[in-house]
Design a protein around this motif. Structure first.
Motif, PDB file in Angstrom:
ATOM      1  N   UNK A 152       0.827  -1.211   0.000  1.00 27.13           N
ATOM      2  CA  UNK A 152       0.000   0.000   0.000  1.00 27.13           C
ATOM      3  C   UNK A 152       0.861   1.261   0.000  1.00 27.13           C
ATOM      4  N   UNK A 153       1.963   1.233   0.739  1.00 25.46           N
ATOM      5  CA  UNK A 153       2.896   2.367   0.712  1.00 25.46           C
ATOM      6  C   UNK A 153       3.454   2.549  -0.693  1.00 25.46           C
ATOM      7  N   UNK A 154       3.737   1.443  -1.365  1.00 29.71           N
ATOM      8  CA  UNK A 154       4.343   1.523  -2.703  1.00 29.71           C
ATOM      9  C   UNK A 154       3.396   2.128  -3.734  1.00 29.71           C
ATOM     10  N   UNK A 155       2.081   2.068  -3.477  1.00 30.91           N
ATOM     11  CA  UNK A 155       1.115   2.676  -4.405  1.00 30.91           C
ATOM     12  C   UNK A 155       0.543   3.970  -3.828  1.00 30.91           C
ATOM     13  N   UNK A 156       1.264   4.524  -2.856  1.00 32.24           N
ATOM     14  CA  UNK A 156       0.915   5.820  -2.251  1.00 32.24           C
ATOM     15  C   UNK A 156      -0.422   5.798  -1.517  1.00 32.24           C
ATOM     16  N   UNK A 157      -0.762   4.673  -0.940  1.00 31.52           N
ATOM     17  CA  UNK A 157      -1.936   4.561  -0.071  1.00 31.52           C
ATOM     18  C   UNK A 157      -1.445   4.550   1.375  1.00 31.52           C
ATOM     19  N   UNK A 158      -0.839   5.658   1.785  1.00 32.65           N
ATOM     20  CA  UNK A 158      -0.176   5.706   3.088  1.00 32.65           C
ATOM     21  C   UNK A 158      -1.165   5.626   4.253  1.00 32.65           C
ATOM     22  N   UNK A 159      -2.280   6.351   4.151  1.00 34.51           N
ATOM     23  CA  UNK A 159      -3.254   6.321   5.244  1.00 34.51           C
ATOM     24  C   UNK A 159      -3.886   4.947   5.363  1.00 34.51           C
ATOM     25  N   UNK A 160      -4.172   4.329   4.225  1.00 36.85           N
ATOM     26  CA  UNK A 160      -4.729   2.978   4.241  1.00 36.85           C
ATOM     27  C   UNK A 160      -3.734   1.985   4.843  1.00 36.85           C
ATOM     28  N   UNK A 161      -2.440   2.189   4.546  1.00 37.27           N
ATOM     29  CA  UNK A 161      -1.405   1.345   5.145  1.00 37.27           C
ATOM     30  C   UNK A 161      -1.397   1.492   6.661  1.00 37.27           C
ATOM     31  N   UNK A 162      -1.640   2.699   7.128  1.00 41.42           N
ATOM     32  CA  UNK A 162      -1.695   2.964   8.571  1.00 41.42           C
ATOM     33  C   UNK A 162      -2.802   2.151   9.236  1.00 41.42           C
ATOM     34  N   UNK A 163      -3.902   1.933   8.525  1.00 34.92           N
ATOM     35  CA  UNK A 163      -4.997   1.117   9.074  1.00 34.92           C
ATOM     36  C   UNK A 163      -4.509  -0.287   9.401  1.00 34.92           C
ATOM     37  N   UNK A 164      -3.784  -0.888   8.456  1.00 40.47           N
ATOM     38  CA  UNK A 164      -3.357  -2.273   8.660  1.00 40.47           C
ATOM     39  C   UNK A 164      -2.146  -2.370   9.586  1.00 40.47           C
ATOM     40  N   UNK A 165      -1.509  -1.255   9.837  1.00 35.29           N
ATOM     41  CA  UNK A 165      -0.499  -1.212  10.897  1.00 35.29           C
ATOM     42  C   UNK A 165      -1.188  -1.111  12.255  1.00 35.29           C
ATOM     43  N   UNK A 166      -2.185  -0.235  12.360  1.00 35.39           N
ATOM     44  CA  UNK A 166      -2.893  -0.019  13.627  1.00 35.39           C
ATOM     45  C   UNK A 166      -3.683  -1.254  14.049  1.00 35.39           C
ATOM     46  N   UNK A 167      -4.365  -1.867  13.074  1.00 36.38           N
ATOM     47  CA  UNK A 167      -5.206  -3.039  13.366  1.00 36.38           C
ATOM     48  C   UNK A 167      -4.550  -4.307  12.831  1.00 36.38           C
ATOM     49  N   UNK A 168      -3.266  -4.468  13.117  1.00 32.76           N
ATOM     50  CA  UNK A 168      -2.495  -5.557  12.501  1.00 32.76           C
ATOM     51  C   UNK A 168      -2.903  -6.945  12.995  1.00 32.76           C
ATOM     52  N   UNK A 169      -3.508  -7.029  14.171  1.00 30.51           N
ATOM     53  CA  UNK A 169      -3.899  -8.342  14.689  1.00 30.51           C
ATOM     54  C   UNK A 169      -5.116  -8.873  13.948  1.00 30.51           C
ATOM     55  N   UNK A 170      -5.905  -7.969  13.352  1.00 31.81           N
ATOM     56  CA  UNK A 170      -7.035  -8.339  12.495  1.00 31.81           C
ATOM     57  C   UNK A 170      -8.231  -8.883  13.278  1.00 31.81           C
ATOM     58  N   UNK A 171      -8.280  -8.629  14.590  1.00 37.19           N
ATOM     59  CA  UNK A 171      -9.428  -9.109  15.355  1.00 37.19           C
ATOM     60  C   UNK A 171     -10.410  -7.990  15.689  1.00 37.19           C
ATOM     61  N   UNK A 172      -9.997  -6.742  15.506  1.00 35.43           N
ATOM     62  CA  UNK A 172     -10.864  -5.615  15.834  1.00 35.43           C
ATOM     63  C   UNK A 172     -10.531  -4.424  14.945  1.00 35.43           C
ATOM     64  N   UNK A 173     -11.548  -3.694  14.503  1.00 42.87           N
ATOM     65  CA  UNK A 173     -11.400  -2.430  13.784  1.00 42.87           C
ATOM     66  C   UNK A 173     -12.329  -1.416  14.441  1.00 42.87           C
TER      67      UNK A 173
END
Length: 265
Positions: A152-173
């Motif tokens: 996502x960073x490579x395609x300039x989706x930086x904020x979207x990348x931040x989502x998957x960093x913040x919610x990296x465990x994938x059990x809660x959003x």
């Protein structure tokens, strides 16, 4: 790119520990050993300590990419690319690069050399992310989700990348209503994303809120594509919920689920 033997320049670069004189020796050891422990020390202790970037971050990234280019160790290369994806989330514009050097001790030639090499390295990073995306079958699910951050960073989706960093465990959003800013808790329960008005960890007996599927006009093809390429099975079932709509339990306004998750960042 500043050379490893230009120690007088490395000593000038900001770091979490005062200066960066130890970094050239760490880079040199890493290039010879491809030791993950050295890579982790270099990245998470010296150039991205507790989520902060430094002047030495910009100077080190080109050297790390050079090591990847020379290495044929696929798992090592994937790990470094995924790690750099996290490091590069915030480094998305020229103005921020200038801010990092706001109180620098470098002369203009040294500063410009580091910045130019870093900008060139970003283009190289994009290419490496794409080249290695189809090798991610060797990774576990958690590592694949971190590699998604790099993609996502490579395609300039930086904020979207931040989502998957913040919610990296994938059990809660967390969904934050774009209208009233009220939070809704989205829990991944056996690959079903359930919505609750209150935190379900402390409020066990509450009704689920309805997520209406397949009614949103929001396109997530930019997300579905890498998830498919990397076969990220832990995220595939959630896409239909990300594309769905939910009525805020506070103001009753309807919004796309992923838009609300974006609003939480």
């Amino acid at each position: 790119m500043i050379r490893l033997d230009e120690l007088h320049i490395w000593k000038k670069l900001s770091s979490p520990y005062g200066n960066s004189e130890v970094i050239p020796s760490l880079i040199d050891k890493l290039s010879k050993t491809l030791d993950k422990k050295i890579a982790d020390e270099l990245i998470w202790e010296h150039i991205y300590h507790q989520g902060s970037v430094y002047e030495n971050t910009l100077a080190t990234v080109p050297h790390l990419l050079k090591i990847i280019e020379k290495s044929d160790n696929i798992e090592f290369n994937l790990d470094i690319i995924a790690s750099l994806g996290v490091v590069l989330i915030d480094l998305d514009n020229i103005l921020y690069l200038e801010q990092i050097f706001k109180e620098h001790n470098l002369d203009e030639k040294e500063k410009n050399s580091i910045q130019i090499a870093f900008i060139d390295a970003i283009e190289k990073f994009k290419s490496l992310v794409n080249d290695y995306a189809r090798n991610t079958e060797v990774l576990d699910e958690e590592s694949k989700r971190f590699y998604l951050i790099a993609f996502l960073v490579s395609i300039k989706r930086h904020k979207e990348a931040e989502i998957f960093k913040t919610f990296n465990i994938n059990d809660e959003y967390i969904f934050v209503c774009p209208n009233c800013e009220e939070e809704t808790f989205l829990w991944n329960e056996e690959n079903v994303l359930n919505a609750y008005s209150r935190d379900p960890t402390t409020n066990k007996n509450q009704e689920k809120l309805r997520i209406v599927l397949n009614e949103s006009n929001v396109s997530l093809k930019w997300l579905e594509k890498p998830i498919g390429i990397m076969n990220i099975n832990s995220l595939k079932p959630l896409i239909k919920y990300f594309k769905g709509d939910i009525n805020c339990h506070s103001c009753s306004k309807k919004h796309n689920v992923f838009t609300g998750i974006m609003n939480s960042i």
